[in-house]
Design a protein around this motif. Sequence first.
Motif, PDB file in Angstrom:
ATOM      1  N   GLY A 162       0.858  -1.174   0.000  1.00 51.44           N
ATOM      2  CA  GLY A 162       0.000   0.000   0.000  1.00 51.44           C
ATOM      3  C   GLY A 162       0.892   1.222   0.000  1.00 51.44           C
ATOM      4  N   LYS A 163       0.422   2.306   0.614  1.00 54.97           N
ATOM      5  CA  LYS A 163       1.218   3.538   0.638  1.00 54.97           C
ATOM      6  C   LYS A 163       0.818   4.394   1.833  1.00 54.97           C
ATOM      7  N   TRP A 164       1.823   4.842   2.580  1.00 47.54           N
ATOM      8  CA  TRP A 164       1.573   5.782   3.671  1.00 47.54           C
ATOM      9  C   TRP A 164       1.128   7.114   3.077  1.00 47.54           C
ATOM     10  N   LEU A 165       0.482   7.933   3.877  1.00 46.89           N
ATOM     11  CA  LEU A 165       0.015   9.241   3.404  1.00 46.89           C
ATOM     12  C   LEU A 165       1.167  10.160   3.026  1.00 46.89           C
TER      13      LEU A 165
ATOM     14  N   ASN B 210       2.210  13.459  12.346  1.00 46.46           N
ATOM     15  CA  ASN B 210       1.804  12.197  11.755  1.00 46.46           C
ATOM     16  C   ASN B 210       1.836  11.079  12.789  1.00 46.46           C
TER      17      ASN B 210
ATOM     18  N   ARG C  87       1.226   6.805  13.054  1.00 45.41           N
ATOM     19  CA  ARG C  87       1.020   5.524  12.388  1.00 45.41           C
ATOM     20  C   ARG C  87       0.711   4.466  13.442  1.00 45.41           C
TER      21      ARG C  87
ATOM     22  N   TYR D  99      -8.498   7.997  10.997  1.00 43.32           N
ATOM     23  CA  TYR D  99      -7.229   7.426  10.567  1.00 43.32           C
ATOM     24  C   TYR D  99      -7.468   6.804   9.196  1.00 43.32           C
ATOM     25  N   SER D 100      -6.522   6.963   8.309  1.00 40.52           N
ATOM     26  CA  SER D 100      -6.643   6.436   6.953  1.00 40.52           C
ATOM     27  C   SER D 100      -6.028   5.047   6.873  1.00 40.52           C
ATOM     28  N   TYR D 101      -6.787   4.110   6.321  1.00 38.62           N
ATOM     29  CA  TYR D 101      -6.253   2.772   6.072  1.00 38.62           C
ATOM     30  C   TYR D 101      -5.306   2.874   4.887  1.00 38.62           C
ATOM     31  N   CYS D 102      -4.049   2.463   5.079  1.00 34.02           N
ATOM     32  CA  CYS D 102      -3.031   2.650   4.049  1.00 34.02           C
ATOM     33  C   CYS D 102      -2.570   1.352   3.400  1.00 34.02           C
TER      34      CYS D 102
ATOM     35  N   TYR E  97      -2.505   1.976   9.489  1.00 35.59           N
ATOM     36  CA  TYR E  97      -3.257   3.237   9.490  1.00 35.59           C
ATOM     37  C   TYR E  97      -2.306   4.410   9.686  1.00 35.59           C
ATOM     38  N   HIS E  98      -2.731   5.555   9.187  1.00 35.86           N
ATOM     39  CA  HIS E  98      -1.919   6.773   9.272  1.00 35.86           C
ATOM     40  C   HIS E  98      -2.885   7.948   9.423  1.00 35.86           C
TER      41      HIS E  98
END
Length: 169
Positions: free
Chosen positions: A80-83, A124, A126, A145-148, A161-162
């Motif tokens: 995936g990708k971190w924010l 930030n 995580r 929190y965004s699922y990354c 999450y981030h």
Amino acid sequence: MILRKANSEEIPFIWEILQHGIQQRKKDGSDQWQNGYPNEKTIQEDVANNSAYVFTDKNKIIAYSAIIKGIETAYNIIEGKWLNDNKYITIHRVAASDSVKGKGIGSALFAKIEDICLRENIYNIRVDTSFDNLPMIKILDKLNYSYCGEVIMGGSPRRAYHKELPKNI
């Protein structure tokens, strides 16, 4: 309620809270925390590394979390990708006392952690959790929190999450 660094005299109280979390994960049918981790040595290391935090209400410990500043090496590889790639803190080993279950303590704890980050100019956060840890997933979703994607922690896949905190608070 106050979030503060834990001390070595509090390890037995922290361990008791974590044992409740371990039992709850087992009761929920989860493999998370069922392999000897976390344990008292983990807490001792958290205290020694200044990453052990207790959440107290009227001087009674009601929750625990490790708040780790610096790079979490397991997060270097993500499906995936971190924010973003900016400085962050990592949250691990979140557990609350059985006496406060269902009272919003998890959300309150995360709010206090965000306050610490902002005071230290870290914008930030995580965190990861097991795919079946629905209470934690619910808290993270509620708090935006965004699922990354997926990371591997202790040999097991975890939801990553981030959250980016606003800089103007």
